[in-house]
Design a protein around this motif. Structure first.
Motif, PDB file in Angstrom:
ATOM      1  N   HIS A  37       0.833  -1.209   0.000  1.00  0.00           N
ATOM      2  CA  HIS A  37       0.000   0.000   0.000  1.00  0.00           C
ATOM      3  C   HIS A  37       0.870   1.263   0.000  1.00  0.00           C
ATOM      4  O   HIS A  37       1.788   1.372   0.813  1.00  0.00           O
ATOM      5  N   GLU A  79       0.949  -0.472  -4.807  1.00  0.00           N
ATOM      6  CA  GLU A  79      -0.186   0.421  -5.057  1.00  0.00           C
ATOM      7  C   GLU A  79       0.312   1.828  -4.757  1.00  0.00           C
ATOM      8  O   GLU A  79       1.073   2.019  -3.798  1.00  0.00           O
ATOM      9  N   ASP A 103      -0.821   6.318  -5.299  1.00  0.00           N
ATOM     10  CA  ASP A 103      -1.861   7.294  -5.622  1.00  0.00           C
ATOM     11  C   ASP A 103      -1.295   8.325  -6.594  1.00  0.00           C
ATOM     12  O   ASP A 103      -0.204   8.869  -6.361  1.00  0.00           O
ATOM     13  N   GLU A 156      -3.679   3.982  -8.332  1.00  0.00           N
ATOM     14  CA  GLU A 156      -4.951   4.563  -7.901  1.00  0.00           C
ATOM     15  C   GLU A 156      -5.032   6.004  -8.392  1.00  0.00           C
ATOM     16  O   GLU A 156      -4.214   6.847  -8.016  1.00  0.00           O
ATOM     17  N   LYS A 208      -6.234   9.414  -8.114  1.00  0.00           N
ATOM     18  CA  LYS A 208      -6.696  10.126  -6.914  1.00  0.00           C
ATOM     19  C   LYS A 208      -6.824  11.608  -7.252  1.00  0.00           C
ATOM     20  O   LYS A 208      -5.962  12.420  -6.901  1.00  0.00           O
TER      21      LYS A 208
HETATM   22 MG    MG Z   1      -4.503   4.482  -2.543  1.00  0.00          MG
END
Ligand code: MG
Ligand code: G3P
Length: 256
Positions: free
Chosen positions: A24, A51, A53, A126, A128
């Protein structure tokens, strides 16, 4: 296997190239989030997928940051979307975490792609968006991903933003998409059908055995976030969860 939702476009999900464990925000809680130092932690702990952002600077550079503002994870302040990339690139994104990481910078998506290639890491990008920038962020992140990653190792795009994923689909329909939810809404089938998603990404606290079975029966993969307890991770895997996104790379291992 395809998604079996009656009357819907069939999404091929037989080939699932992503590993079970996902780090993460690059390195979880072991390094400053969304930085290349996090990639180091990921590799050190044997993880094969990150992962992170991605959002836009004022001048539309795609870069890695979680919050809308700079205050928590850099030595800057104010809205990220109000800063040019030149201003953002000069910030320290490591000292807030630990003095050992002083001078660590915010990475661009190209920096992240280079590290994924070098270290053979898969990526979940991701999208964002900062407020009001959903479609443009989806578009530019997807375009960047398409040009920066090899076709053989395509990143999985995800977002809480319907508009961002819709824009990503338009620009890069071949990139796999996952819809992010806190709790899964009643109309999830409509949403994943419209966006042609291959996966649902759900806060693990809202998952049940029955819900995981329902999602998988529809031909979708399931990513659970953010799972930091090995016992819970094991339970989720037993339920059929495909991917565990965790901060605790030191605790959640392949042995689960
Ligand atoms: Mg995220
Ligand atoms: O993609 C899973 C997870 O990253 C979503 O929550 O707030 O950590 O970006 P957040």
């Amino acid at each position: 296997m395809t998604n079996g939702i009656a009357g819907e476009a069939q999404v091929e999900v037989t080939h699932w190239p992503y590993p079970r464990l996902v780090a993460h925000r690059c390195g979880g809680k072991l390094a400053p989030e969304n930085t290349l130092a996090g990639f180091d932690a990921c590799v050190q702990h044997g993880y094969r997928m990150v992962e992170f952002d991605a959002k836009l600077s004022a001048d539309n550079q795609v870069f890695l940051l979680h919050d809308d503002t700079l205050d928590r994870t850099t030595n800057g302040c104010g809205a990220a979307a109000q800063h040019t990339w030149a201003q953002l690139a000069a910030l320290d994104a490591g000292s807030w975490f630990d003095r050992r990481f002083a001078g660590v910078c915010l990475p661009t998506i190209a920096d992240a792609a280079t590290r994924c290639e070098r270290d053979a890491l898969a990526a979940n990008i991701e999208i964002k968006p900062c407020p009001g920038r959903d479609a443009l962020t989806g578009e530019l992140v997807a375009a960047a991903a398409l040009s920066l990653w090899r076709r053989s190792q395509m990143p999985l795009l995800s977002s809480f933003s319907y508009d961002a994923l819709a824009a990503a689909r338009k620009v890069a329909p071949t990139l796999p998409r996952g819809m992010l939810f806190d709790a899964v809404p009643r109309d999830w089938r409509r949403i994943v059908h419209e966006l042609e998603c291959v996966s649902l990404h759900v806060d693990h606290r809202h998952l049940t055995d029955a819900l995981v079975a329902e999602i998988r029966a529809a031909g979708l993969r399931v990513l659970a976030y953010t799972v930091n307890d090995p016992v819970r991770a094991r339970e989720l895997v037993q339920w059929g969860v495909d991917m565990i996104c965790t901060d605790r790379l030191d605790l959640i291992t392949e042995a689960l």
